[in-house]
Each structure stands twice: as C-alpha cells, then as structure tokens.
Design an enzyme around this catalytic site. Structure first.
Site, PDB file in Angstrom:
ATOM      1  N   ALA A 200      60.687  33.559  73.339  1.00  0.00           N
ATOM      2  CA  ALA A 200      61.882  33.555  72.487  1.00  0.00           C
ATOM      3  C   ALA A 200      62.815  32.434  72.892  1.00  0.00           C
ATOM      4  O   ALA A 200      62.870  32.035  74.060  1.00  0.00           O
ATOM      5  CB  ALA A 200      62.609  34.899  72.584  1.00  0.00           C
TER       6      ALA A 200
ATOM      7  N   TYR B  74      52.431  28.433  67.041  1.00  0.00           N
ATOM      8  CA  TYR B  74      51.159  28.691  67.720  1.00  0.00           C
ATOM      9  C   TYR B  74      50.028  27.848  67.120  1.00  0.00           C
ATOM     10  O   TYR B  74      49.190  27.332  67.855  1.00  0.00           O
ATOM     11  CB  TYR B  74      50.819  30.188  67.659  1.00  0.00           C
TER      12      TYR B  74
ATOM     13  N   GLU C 107      49.606  38.281  70.027  1.00  0.00           N
ATOM     14  CA  GLU C 107      49.779  38.976  68.751  1.00  0.00           C
ATOM     15  C   GLU C 107      51.124  38.564  68.185  1.00  0.00           C
ATOM     16  O   GLU C 107      52.092  38.439  68.937  1.00  0.00           O
ATOM     17  CB  GLU C 107      49.825  40.492  68.967  1.00  0.00           C
TER      18      GLU C 107
ATOM     19  N   ASN D  76      56.111  36.496  60.646  1.00  0.00           N
ATOM     20  CA  ASN D  76      56.867  35.595  61.533  1.00  0.00           C
ATOM     21  C   ASN D  76      56.338  34.161  61.398  1.00  0.00           C
ATOM     22  O   ASN D  76      55.596  33.645  62.238  1.00  0.00           O
ATOM     23  CB  ASN D  76      56.762  36.083  62.980  1.00  0.00           C
TER      24      ASN D  76
HETATM   25  C1  LIG Z   1      59.310  31.257  67.434  1.00  0.00           C
HETATM   26  C2  LIG Z   1      60.372  30.548  68.273  1.00  0.00           C
HETATM   27  C3  LIG Z   1      60.152  30.871  69.746  1.00  0.00           C
HETATM   28  C4  LIG Z   1      60.244  29.022  68.058  1.00  0.00           C
HETATM   29  O1  LIG Z   1      61.134  28.372  68.961  1.00  0.00           O
HETATM   30  P1  LIG Z   1      61.867  27.004  68.589  1.00  0.00           P
HETATM   31  O2  LIG Z   1      62.425  26.443  69.836  1.00  0.00           O
HETATM   32  O3  LIG Z   1      62.823  27.223  67.473  1.00  0.00           O
HETATM   33  O4  LIG Z   1      60.640  26.110  68.049  1.00  0.00           O
HETATM   34  P2  LIG Z   1      60.458  24.523  68.182  1.00  0.00           P
HETATM   35  O5  LIG Z   1      61.739  23.848  67.803  1.00  0.00           O
HETATM   36  O6  LIG Z   1      59.888  24.208  69.506  1.00  0.00           O
HETATM   37  O7  LIG Z   1      59.381  24.248  67.042  1.00  0.00           O
HETATM   38  C5  LIG Z   1      58.044  23.881  67.345  1.00  0.00           C
HETATM   39  C6  LIG Z   1      57.200  24.073  66.108  1.00  0.00           C
HETATM   40  O8  LIG Z   1      57.221  25.448  65.714  1.00  0.00           O
HETATM   41  C7  LIG Z   1      57.232  25.545  64.269  1.00  0.00           C
HETATM   42  N1  LIG Z   1      58.482  26.158  63.853  1.00  0.00           N
HETATM   43  C8  LIG Z   1      59.503  26.560  64.656  1.00  0.00           C
HETATM   44  N2  LIG Z   1      60.470  27.161  63.921  1.00  0.00           N
HETATM   45  C9  LIG Z   1      60.052  27.117  62.645  1.00  0.00           C
HETATM   46  C10 LIG Z   1      60.611  27.602  61.417  1.00  0.00           C
HETATM   47  N3  LIG Z   1      61.806  28.228  61.393  1.00  0.00           N
HETATM   48  N4  LIG Z   1      59.900  27.450  60.277  1.00  0.00           N
HETATM   49  C11 LIG Z   1      58.697  26.824  60.305  1.00  0.00           C
HETATM   50  N5  LIG Z   1      58.109  26.338  61.430  1.00  0.00           N
HETATM   51  C12 LIG Z   1      58.787  26.504  62.592  1.00  0.00           C
HETATM   52  C13 LIG Z   1      57.103  24.143  63.760  1.00  0.00           C
HETATM   53  O9  LIG Z   1      55.718  23.861  63.644  1.00  0.00           O
HETATM   54  C14 LIG Z   1      57.703  23.333  64.889  1.00  0.00           C
HETATM   55  O10 LIG Z   1      57.204  22.023  64.941  1.00  0.00           O
HETATM   56  P3  LIG Z   1      57.996  20.844  64.141  1.00  0.00           P
HETATM   57  O11 LIG Z   1      59.367  20.812  64.715  1.00  0.00           O
HETATM   58  O12 LIG Z   1      57.178  19.621  64.430  1.00  0.00           O
HETATM   59  O13 LIG Z   1      58.013  21.274  62.693  1.00  0.00           O
HETATM   60  C15 LIG Z   1      61.801  30.962  67.818  1.00  0.00           C
HETATM   61  O14 LIG Z   1      61.889  30.859  66.409  1.00  0.00           O
HETATM   62  C16 LIG Z   1      62.197  32.384  68.223  1.00  0.00           C
HETATM   63  O15 LIG Z   1      62.669  32.617  69.322  1.00  0.00           O
HETATM   64  N6  LIG Z   1      62.010  33.360  67.305  1.00  0.00           N
HETATM   65  C17 LIG Z   1      62.408  34.741  67.600  1.00  0.00           C
HETATM   66  C18 LIG Z   1      61.503  35.402  68.609  1.00  0.00           C
HETATM   67  C19 LIG Z   1      60.063  35.349  68.151  1.00  0.00           C
HETATM   68  O16 LIG Z   1      59.752  35.577  66.990  1.00  0.00           O
HETATM   69  N7  LIG Z   1      59.160  35.081  69.104  1.00  0.00           N
HETATM   70  C20 LIG Z   1      57.732  35.047  68.872  1.00  0.00           C
HETATM   71  C21 LIG Z   1      57.160  36.406  69.071  1.00  0.00           C
HETATM   72  S1  LIG Z   1      55.391  36.415  68.863  1.00  0.00           S
END
Ligand SMILES: CC(C)(COP(=O)(O)OP(=O)(O)OC[C@H]1O[C@@H](n2cnc3c(N)ncnc32)[C@H](O)[C@@H]1OP(=O)(O)O)[C@@H](O)C(=O)NCCC(=O)NCCS
Length: 156
Positions: A73, A118, A106, A111
């Site tokens: 997260a 991933y 998983e 999401n």
């Molecule tokens: C999923 C999560 C960890 C991503 O973290 P983040 O720091 O925002 O992601 P990044 O900036 O490193 O993004 C890396 C890649 O992820 C994808 N991505 C991240 N957020 C995205 C969004 N809102 N929509 C689409 N793609 C997304 C893209 O492929 C992105 O690559 P790009 O920037 O070249 O397009 C974050 O959204 C989060 O904490 N979500 C809530 C908790 C959660 O759902 N955790 C996963 C549980 S399985």
C-alpha cells in the site's frame, strides 16, 4: 521522489502504517497483523519512507521457494508517483536474493490500479477465486510471476 528509502518494519512504524491502512484498504489489516510482521520468521516487511515519513509498506512470506506478497500500500497523497512500483521492485529483489523462484499474490478483481502495477512487473493472472473476499464477496484474481531468478524490473 528522490528521498525515497526502504527500511524493515519497526515498532515506530506501526502507528503511521495503521493511519494509512485505514484510508487505503477497504478491509484494513489489524494492528496485530502488522505487529506479527515485526518478528515473522519467514517474512520480509518493508516500509517506504519519503520526506521523513512513512508513505508506503508491503511484504512477503517465504513459502518454500515462493514469495507470497501479503500486502502492498501507498499513502493516498503519495500515490501515482512510482512508489508502489519501487516498493514492489525492492520486495521482489529481496525475494530473489533469498532464493525465491517465483512470486504470487491475490488481488481484488476490481482493483485496477494494483492489477496494472502487478502486470507491469510481470505478474500474470492465472486463476479467479469466486467471492473470495468476505466483506463484499468480490472475486480474487490470483497472479503469478514465474522464474524470479531471471526476472528484470520494468525499465521505467
Ligand atoms: C496499488 C498501489 C499500491 C499502487 O501504488 P502507486 O505508488 O500509486 O503506484 P505507482 O505510481 O508506482 O504506479 C506504477 C504502475 O502501477 C499502475 N497504476 C498505479 N496506479 C494506477 C491507477 N490508479 N490506475 C491505473 N494504473 C495504475 C500503472 O501501471 C503504473 O505505471 P505507470 O505510472 O507507468 O502508468 C496503490 O494504488 C495503493 O496503495 N492502493 C491501495 C491499496 C491496494 O489496493 N493495495 C494492493 C492490494 S493487492
């Protein structure tokens, strides 16, 4: 995000982690679950620190030679700045360095952000568990990243 660094989870991180967790996760982990990671014998759990504060966290458990991602997260205010990707790269690198051959996780079918992250890292969706999440009966997508010893992080 030049100041970003990663540290193993420590007692001081628990409170800020819980604050983030309550906001970003629809079914937040309990304090006890995070505390369990402080001393987990087969676990690696990292905290991402930027601008002097906790901005993300994630970990994996080593199950034989498989790295099972337990949670990942990033704090809402710091999302979409590459932290989640850098955190996952750090986790996968450490998993590989610990001799893990592959990784699995998983994720909720809805999401999209996490699934895209991933997939970008090389995970492939390989199964669907119907109604897996108890809070809203959402399906889980099971993803695998094979051949971790030869895995290369994405270029950008
Ligand atoms: C999923 C999560 C960890 C991503 O973290 P983040 O720091 O925002 O992601 P990044 O900036 O490193 O993004 C890396 C890649 O992820 C994808 N991505 C991240 N957020 C995205 C969004 N809102 N929509 C689409 N793609 C997304 C893209 O492929 C992105 O690559 P790009 O920037 O070249 O397009 C974050 O959204 C989060 O904490 N979500 C809530 C908790 C959660 O759902 N955790 C996963 C549980 S399985």
């Amino acid at each position: 995000m030049n100041t970003l660094r990663f540290e193993p989870i420590a007692e001081d991180h628990i409170a800020p982690i819980l604050e983030i967790e309550r906001v970003v996760n629809t079914a937040p982990w309990s304090e006890r679950s995070f505390r369990n990671e402080l001393t987990h014998p087969y676990g690696v759990f990292l905290v991402a620190i930027a601008e002097g504060k906790v901005v993300g966290y994630g970990g994996f458990w080593m199950v034989i030679d498989e790295a099972h991602i337990t949670t990942v997260a990033v704090s809402q205010a710091y999302q979409r700045r590459g932290i989640g990707q850098r955190l996952m790269i750090e986790l996968l690198t450490r998993a590989r360095d610990n001799g893990m051959q592959c990784s699995t996780l998983e994720v909720r079918a809805g999401n999209v952000a996490a699934i895209k992250l991933y997939e970008k890292l090389g995970y492939i969706a390989s199964a669907r568990r119907k109604g897996y999440y108890p809070d809203n009966r959402e399906d889980a997508v099971v993803m695998w990243l094979h051949d971790l010893p030869h895995w290369e992080p994405p270029a950008k």
